[in-house]
Scaffold this motif. Structure first.
Motif, PDB file in Angstrom:
ATOM      1  N   ASP A  54      27.064  20.202  28.907  1.00  9.76           N
ATOM      2  CA  ASP A  54      27.947  20.788  29.769  1.00  9.76           C
ATOM      3  C   ASP A  54      27.931  22.286  29.922  1.00  9.76           C
ATOM      4  O   ASP A  54      28.650  22.945  30.062  1.00  9.76           O
ATOM      5  CB  ASP A  54      29.441  20.353  29.156  1.00  9.76           C
ATOM      6  N   ASN A  71      29.755  17.233  35.414  1.00 14.65           N
ATOM      7  CA  ASN A  71      29.643  18.339  36.708  1.00 14.65           C
ATOM      8  C   ASN A  71      28.508  17.646  37.555  1.00 14.65           C
ATOM      9  O   ASN A  71      27.953  18.562  38.284  1.00 14.65           O
ATOM     10  CB  ASN A  71      29.744  19.697  36.325  1.00 14.65           C
ATOM     11  N   LYS A 108      40.375  17.422  37.300  1.00 13.28           N
ATOM     12  CA  LYS A 108      39.142  18.077  37.334  1.00 13.28           C
ATOM     13  C   LYS A 108      38.672  18.035  38.766  1.00 13.28           C
ATOM     14  O   LYS A 108      37.410  18.116  39.453  1.00 13.28           O
ATOM     15  CB  LYS A 108      38.038  17.707  36.580  1.00 13.28           C
TER      16      LYS A 108
HETATM   17  C1  DHB Z   1      32.440  24.784  35.612  1.00 13.45           C
HETATM   18  C2  DHB Z   1      31.681  24.093  34.647  1.00 13.45           C
HETATM   19  C3  DHB Z   1      32.155  23.135  34.164  1.00 13.45           C
HETATM   20  O1  DHB Z   1      31.396  22.634  33.067  1.00 13.45           O
HETATM   21  C4  DHB Z   1      33.179  22.442  34.575  1.00 13.45           C
HETATM   22  O2  DHB Z   1      33.374  21.129  34.017  1.00 13.45           O
HETATM   23  C5  DHB Z   1      33.806  22.860  35.731  1.00 13.45           C
HETATM   24  C6  DHB Z   1      33.646  23.986  36.331  1.00 13.45           C
HETATM   25  C7  DHB Z   1      32.079  26.175  36.495  1.00 13.45           C
HETATM   26  O3  DHB Z   1      31.499  26.823  35.932  1.00 13.45           O
HETATM   27  O4  DHB Z   1      32.580  26.284  37.321  1.00 13.45           O
END
Ligand code: DHB
Ligand code: SAH
Ligand code: MG
Length: 225
Positions: A141, A168, A212
């Motif tokens: 992540d 993501n 999210k």
């Molecule tokens: C971002 C990074 C992440 O790991 C996430 O879960 C949501 C957004 C980002 O860098 O925008």
């Protein structure tokens, strides 16, 4: 892309009310992260519970996380560890790692979690060289630009049956656009390319909506020989 449907968060609320309930340690983690100015990009509470349950279902004793931030997902994963289990989590920013350390201690998990500060690729190289015990579960992540390298290292540190989880991997659908102006997209697309007909891994990706917005997790398992 349309903005997020408010019902996505409402349904997350319903899920939390019925299946998760109050979680003072995770609430305190988010409050401490905000107070320290960390970006609010932790996994959501429903996603965190999923990580905990996957750790438990995999009987994970050794977990690797790449990208600690304030330790929210680390707390979730560490809760899913067996009694003598350990989580190793990698973070570039020493300030974030300090916030995470406190949050993890506050959650009563300080003795189960080691945070390594630095560029994750360098730390991973060191873990491979030292002959680190192979991991049962890996959660990736951190910077999406390095997802291909993280897959390579995760595999070196895995055994048959190890589960790899990447966050993501949908990004409100931007993953479809090879010329996306989102700098995180090319690294994610490279990950999918690497996993196409991969000789050692079976994989899927699950799209998610909720607090999210629209995103997803890619899950791969190392094939038994
Ligand atoms: C971002 C990074 C992440 O790991 C996430 O879960 C949501 C957004 C980002 O860098 O925008
Ligand atoms: N897993 C966390 C969120 C991680 S956000 C949670 O859900 O609670 C991504 C994190 O990766 C950030 O803290 C960022 O500082 C870290 N990161 C970015 N590039 C990195 C790199 N090259 N090496 C290690 N960590 C990195
Ligand atoms: Mg993420």
């Amino acid at each position: 892309m349309q903005s997020a449907d408010p019902r996505w968060s409402d349904v997350d609320g319903y899920i939390v009310e019925h299946l998760i309930g109050e979680d003072p340690a995770l609430d305190a983690c988010l409050a401490a992260n905000a107070a320290a100015g960390l970006p609010p990009i932790d996994v959501s509470i429903t996603q965190g519970r999923m990580l905990e349950l996957l750790a438990r279902a995999n009987k994970a004793e050794n977990i690797l996380e790449i990208g600690t931030l304030g330790g929210y997902s680390a707390i979730c994963l560490a809760r899913g560890l067996g009694d003598s289990g350990k989580l190793v989590t990698l973070e570039l920013e020493s300030g974030y790692a300090a916030v995470a350390r406190k949050n993890i201690e506050n959650a009563g998990l300080g003795d189960k979690v080691d945070i390594f500060v630095g560029e994750a690729v360098a730390t991973l190289r060191g873990l491979v060289e030292q002959g680190q015990t192979l991991f049962d579960l890996v959660f990736v992540d951190a910077d999406k630009q390095n997802y291909a390298a993280y897959l390579d290292y995760a595999l070196k540190l895995s055994r048959p049956g190890t589960m790899l989880i990447f966050d993501n991997v949908v990004r409100e659908g931007r993953v479809l656009d090879p010329s996306s102006d989102d700098p995180k997209v090319p690294g994610t697309r490279k990950l999918y390319e690497m996993l196409k007909n991969h000789p050692q891994l079976d994989a899927t990706a699950i799209q998610t909506v909720g607090a999210k917005k629209w995103d997803g997790f890619l899950i791969a398992v190392v094939r038994e020989e």
